[in-house]
Design a protein around this motif. Structure first.
Motif, PDB file in Angstrom:
ATOM      1  N   ILE A 143     -44.821 -96.521  13.373  1.00  0.00           N
ATOM      2  CA  ILE A 143     -45.685 -95.725  12.505  1.00  0.00           C
ATOM      3  C   ILE A 143     -45.664 -94.258  12.948  1.00  0.00           C
ATOM      4  CG2 ILE A 143     -48.110 -95.332  11.836  1.00  0.00           C
ATOM      5  CD1 ILE A 143     -48.385 -98.467  11.828  1.00  0.00           C
ATOM      6  N   LEU A 144     -45.742 -94.026  14.269  1.00  0.00           N
ATOM      7  CA  LEU A 144     -45.701 -92.636  14.760  1.00  0.00           C
ATOM      8  C   LEU A 144     -44.362 -91.975  14.447  1.00  0.00           C
ATOM      9  CD1 LEU A 144     -47.624 -92.819  18.140  1.00  0.00           C
ATOM     10  CD2 LEU A 144     -48.395 -91.977  15.919  1.00  0.00           C
ATOM     11  N   HIS A 145     -43.298 -92.743  14.560  1.00  0.00           N
ATOM     12  CA  HIS A 145     -41.970 -92.243  14.242  1.00  0.00           C
ATOM     13  C   HIS A 145     -41.925 -91.811  12.769  1.00  0.00           C
ATOM     14  CE1 HIS A 145     -37.686 -92.771  13.101  1.00  0.00           C
ATOM     15  NE2 HIS A 145     -37.479 -92.191  14.279  1.00  0.00           N
ATOM     16  N   ALA A 146     -42.547 -92.614  11.916  1.00  0.00           N
ATOM     17  CA  ALA A 146     -42.595 -92.277  10.485  1.00  0.00           C
ATOM     18  C   ALA A 146     -43.399 -90.996  10.261  1.00  0.00           C
ATOM     19  CB  ALA A 146     -43.214 -93.435   9.704  1.00  0.00           C
ATOM     20  N   VAL A 147     -44.529 -90.890  10.948  1.00  0.00           N
ATOM     21  CA  VAL A 147     -45.368 -89.690  10.809  1.00  0.00           C
ATOM     22  C   VAL A 147     -44.564 -88.448  11.208  1.00  0.00           C
ATOM     23  CG1 VAL A 147     -47.410 -88.495  11.748  1.00  0.00           C
ATOM     24  CG2 VAL A 147     -47.561 -90.919  11.114  1.00  0.00           C
ATOM     25  N   CYS A 148     -43.841 -88.541  12.312  1.00  0.00           N
ATOM     26  CA  CYS A 148     -43.043 -87.393  12.771  1.00  0.00           C
ATOM     27  C   CYS A 148     -41.969 -87.034  11.739  1.00  0.00           C
ATOM     28  CB  CYS A 148     -42.398 -87.680  14.129  1.00  0.00           C
ATOM     29  SG  CYS A 148     -43.617 -87.783  15.432  1.00  0.00           S
ATOM     30  N   ASP A 165     -47.475 -91.118  -0.333  1.00  0.00           N
ATOM     31  CA  ASP A 165     -48.293 -92.276  -0.712  1.00  0.00           C
ATOM     32  C   ASP A 165     -47.784 -93.494   0.070  1.00  0.00           C
ATOM     33  OD1 ASP A 165     -45.980 -93.134  -1.928  1.00  0.00           O
ATOM     34  OD2 ASP A 165     -46.687 -92.843  -3.985  1.00  0.00           O
ATOM     35  N   PRO A 166     -48.455 -94.644  -0.037  1.00  0.00           N
ATOM     36  CA  PRO A 166     -48.049 -95.799   0.786  1.00  0.00           C
ATOM     37  C   PRO A 166     -46.573 -96.175   0.641  1.00  0.00           C
ATOM     38  CG  PRO A 166     -50.192 -96.221  -0.185  1.00  0.00           C
ATOM     39  CD  PRO A 166     -49.699 -94.933  -0.809  1.00  0.00           C
ATOM     40  N   LEU A 168     -44.008 -94.156  -0.246  1.00  0.00           N
ATOM     41  CA  LEU A 168     -43.173 -93.148   0.411  1.00  0.00           C
ATOM     42  C   LEU A 168     -43.220 -93.342   1.927  1.00  0.00           C
ATOM     43  CD1 LEU A 168     -42.220 -89.686  -0.205  1.00  0.00           C
ATOM     44  CD2 LEU A 168     -43.643 -89.927   1.826  1.00  0.00           C
ATOM     45  N   PHE A 169     -44.418 -93.625   2.432  1.00  0.00           N
ATOM     46  CA  PHE A 169     -44.562 -93.839   3.882  1.00  0.00           C
ATOM     47  C   PHE A 169     -43.628 -94.964   4.346  1.00  0.00           C
ATOM     48  CE2 PHE A 169     -46.386 -95.003   7.910  1.00  0.00           C
ATOM     49  CZ  PHE A 169     -46.818 -93.790   8.440  1.00  0.00           C
ATOM     50  N   SER A 170     -43.557 -96.042   3.579  1.00  0.00           N
ATOM     51  CA  SER A 170     -42.677 -97.174   3.950  1.00  0.00           C
ATOM     52  C   SER A 170     -41.236 -96.728   4.128  1.00  0.00           C
ATOM     53  CB  SER A 170     -42.628 -98.259   2.888  1.00  0.00           C
ATOM     54  OG  SER A 170     -43.834 -98.464   2.300  1.00  0.00           O
ATOM     55  N   ASN A 171     -40.859 -95.720   3.351  1.00  0.00           N
ATOM     56  CA  ASN A 171     -39.471 -95.265   3.432  1.00  0.00           C
ATOM     57  C   ASN A 171     -39.164 -94.458   4.679  1.00  0.00           C
ATOM     58  OD1 ASN A 171     -38.528 -96.564   1.148  1.00  0.00           O
ATOM     59  ND2 ASN A 171     -39.385 -94.966  -0.167  1.00  0.00           N
ATOM     60  N   TYR A 172     -40.188 -94.142   5.464  1.00  0.00           N
ATOM     61  CA  TYR A 172     -39.973 -93.468   6.745  1.00  0.00           C
ATOM     62  C   TYR A 172     -40.030 -94.447   7.916  1.00  0.00           C
ATOM     63  CZ  TYR A 172     -39.983 -88.824   4.673  1.00  0.00           C
ATOM     64  OH  TYR A 172     -39.644 -87.707   3.956  1.00  0.00           O
ATOM     65  N   LEU A 173     -40.316 -95.719   7.601  1.00  0.00           N
ATOM     66  CA  LEU A 173     -40.361 -96.731   8.667  1.00  0.00           C
ATOM     67  C   LEU A 173     -38.946 -97.210   8.968  1.00  0.00           C
ATOM     68  CD1 LEU A 173     -43.424 -98.742   7.306  1.00  0.00           C
ATOM     69  CD2 LEU A 173     -43.419 -97.311   9.355  1.00  0.00           C
ATOM     70  N   TRP A 174     -38.783 -97.853  10.127  1.00  0.00           N
ATOM     71  CA  TRP A 174     -37.448 -98.386  10.473  1.00  0.00           C
ATOM     72  C   TRP A 174     -36.997 -99.433   9.461  1.00  0.00           C
ATOM     73  CZ3 TRP A 174     -39.834 -98.876  15.927  1.00  0.00           C
ATOM     74  CH2 TRP A 174     -39.635 -97.695  16.650  1.00  0.00           C
ATOM     75  N   THR A 175     -37.967-100.072   8.794  1.00  0.00           N
ATOM     76  CA  THR A 175     -37.641-101.134   7.837  1.00  0.00           C
ATOM     77  C   THR A 175     -37.332-100.602   6.436  1.00  0.00           C
ATOM     78  OG1 THR A 175     -40.013-101.350   7.503  1.00  0.00           O
ATOM     79  CG2 THR A 175     -38.986-102.981   8.939  1.00  0.00           C
ATOM     80  N   ARG A 176     -37.148 -99.287   6.303  1.00  0.00           N
ATOM     81  CA  ARG A 176     -36.948 -98.721   4.956  1.00  0.00           C
ATOM     82  C   ARG A 176     -35.845 -99.487   4.202  1.00  0.00           C
ATOM     83  NH1 ARG A 176     -35.685 -95.375   8.550  1.00  0.00           N
ATOM     84  NH2 ARG A 176     -33.523 -95.097   9.106  1.00  0.00           N
ATOM     85  N   GLY A 177     -36.125 -99.711   2.932  1.00  0.00           N
ATOM     86  CA  GLY A 177     -35.141-100.441   2.127  1.00  0.00           C
ATOM     87  C   GLY A 177     -35.376-101.949   2.128  1.00  0.00           C
ATOM     88  N   LEU A 178     -36.132-102.454   3.091  1.00  0.00           N
ATOM     89  CA  LEU A 178     -36.376-103.903   3.131  1.00  0.00           C
ATOM     90  C   LEU A 178     -37.729-104.196   2.470  1.00  0.00           C
ATOM     91  CD1 LEU A 178     -35.395-104.760   6.830  1.00  0.00           C
ATOM     92  CD2 LEU A 178     -33.976-104.914   4.781  1.00  0.00           C
ATOM     93  N   PRO A 179     -37.823-105.327   1.763  1.00  0.00           N
ATOM     94  CA  PRO A 179     -39.136-105.680   1.202  1.00  0.00           C
ATOM     95  C   PRO A 179     -40.089-106.048   2.344  1.00  0.00           C
ATOM     96  CG  PRO A 179     -37.583-107.501   0.916  1.00  0.00           C
ATOM     97  CD  PRO A 179     -36.789-106.346   1.489  1.00  0.00           C
ATOM     98  N   ASP A 180     -41.393-105.928   2.120  1.00  0.00           N
ATOM     99  CA  ASP A 180     -42.354-106.362   3.137  1.00  0.00           C
ATOM    100  C   ASP A 180     -42.213-107.873   3.326  1.00  0.00           C
ATOM    101  OD1 ASP A 180     -43.399-103.833   3.509  1.00  0.00           O
ATOM    102  OD2 ASP A 180     -45.074-104.131   2.113  1.00  0.00           O
ATOM    103  N   LEU A 198     -46.847-103.751  11.907  1.00  0.00           N
ATOM    104  CA  LEU A 198     -48.262-103.514  11.577  1.00  0.00           C
ATOM    105  C   LEU A 198     -48.465-102.988  10.156  1.00  0.00           C
ATOM    106  CD1 LEU A 198     -49.492-101.952  14.939  1.00  0.00           C
ATOM    107  CD2 LEU A 198     -49.593-104.331  14.187  1.00  0.00           C
ATOM    108  N   TYR A 199     -47.608-102.101   9.721  1.00  0.00           N
ATOM    109  CA  TYR A 199     -47.769-101.517   8.385  1.00  0.00           C
ATOM    110  C   TYR A 199     -47.329-102.498   7.295  1.00  0.00           C
ATOM    111  CZ  TYR A 199     -47.644 -97.863   4.780  1.00  0.00           C
ATOM    112  OH  TYR A 199     -47.877 -97.126   3.659  1.00  0.00           O
TER     113      TYR A 199
END
Ligand code: IPE
Ligand code: IPE
Ligand code: MG
Length: 247
Positions: A143-148, A165-166, A168-180, A198-199
């Motif tokens: 999550i911190l990596h995404a914030v940065c 928005d939520p 867009l935030f997902s697209n900055y996570l390591w899991t970007r592109g993967l469904p939850d 966690l997210y």
């Protein structure tokens, strides 16, 4: 044999593979033997997921916190990981499995990281199932990596504040592109998430089992999926809304 509805399969299954140490202790073996048996369970579960038609399987293999374990255990785990990658690469290609990894991969020993990157590259064109390994992974760090990343793109002007928005935030996570994940399984009777996804697990169905990871197998997986299929996912709505019965 559990009855599985092939039309209602979870798209993404995530697993906290816990209990290798306790499995070994029960058998008077050392912890490393538990991890070795754990790798066999990984093989069985990967094969079962592929055969069932699961699209994404994320396995929590090593947490950031796990670096603090005794050095011999960490070294053994890294060795097993490298061995697994080298041994399974052909199998992944044959079975059309694409390898992904999430986590602070830069923390991995160089040889392990190189093997990991080579396997990811070799399986790049496979599109049957994604096997996503969480390695040196921590949800808070992600999550911190995404914030940065977001701050950096704001500064560069690539991103505007009002676009955040939520999703867009997902697209900055390591899991970007993967469904939850639709289903999160944790073995070994622990009732916690241990800093995993966690997210992404906001609306994930949880399945907790007493079974220790080395004893987890195809049958246990089918049990978890059958349980998942018996649930009603409401995402905050009412049951009537979900079933199209609202007046
Ligand atoms: C899970 O088994 C594997 C890793 C965390 C790498 P453990 O090693 O945590 O097993 P227990 O919890 O001590 O039984
Ligand atoms: C979670 O298991 C991490 C992995 C399965 C890789 P742990 O054994 O590290 O979790 P805690 O310490 O019991 O919460
Ligand atoms: Mg554990």
């Amino acid at each position: 044999m559990e009855e599985i509805d092939k039309e209602k399969l979870p798209r993404h299954i995530a697993i906290i593979m816990d209990g290798n140490g306790r499995w070994a202790k029960k058998k008077n073996l050392n912890r490393i033997s538990g991890h070795m048996k754990g790798v066999d369970a990984v093989r069985e579960v990967v094969t079962a997921c592929r055969e069932l038609g699961i699209k994404v399987l994320t396995l929590y293999a090593f947490s950031i916190e796990n670096w603090q374990r005794p050095k011999e255990e960490v070294d053994a785990l890294m060795g097993l990981l490298k061995e697994y990658l080298l041994r399974e690469c052909e199998e992944m290609l044959k079975n059309n499995i694409r390898l992904f990894a999430i986590g602070r991969l830069e923390d991995l020993p160089t040889d392990v990281r190189e093997t990991l990157e080579a396997t990811i590259q070799k399986t790049e064109k496979c599109d049957g199932m994604i096997l996503n390994l969480a390695l040196s992974y921590g949800g808070r760090s992600e999550i911190l990596h995404a914030v940065c990343g977001i701050i950096s793109d704001l500064k560069k002007g690539i991103l505007k504040e009002e676009e955040i928005d939520p999703l867009l935030f997902s697209n900055y996570l390591w899991t970007r592109g993967l469904p939850d994940p639709d289903l999160l399984i944790r073995t070994s009777g622990e009732y916690r998430v241990s800093n995993f996804l966690l997210y992404q697990i906001a609306y994930t169905e949880l399945y907790l089992t007493e079974t220790l990871w080395p004893d987890f197998n195809r049958e246990e997986l089918l049990k978890a999926i059958a349980d998942y299929q018996s649930r009603e996912r409401r995402f905050g709505l009412t049951s009537e809304q979900i079933n199209g019965l609202e007046v």
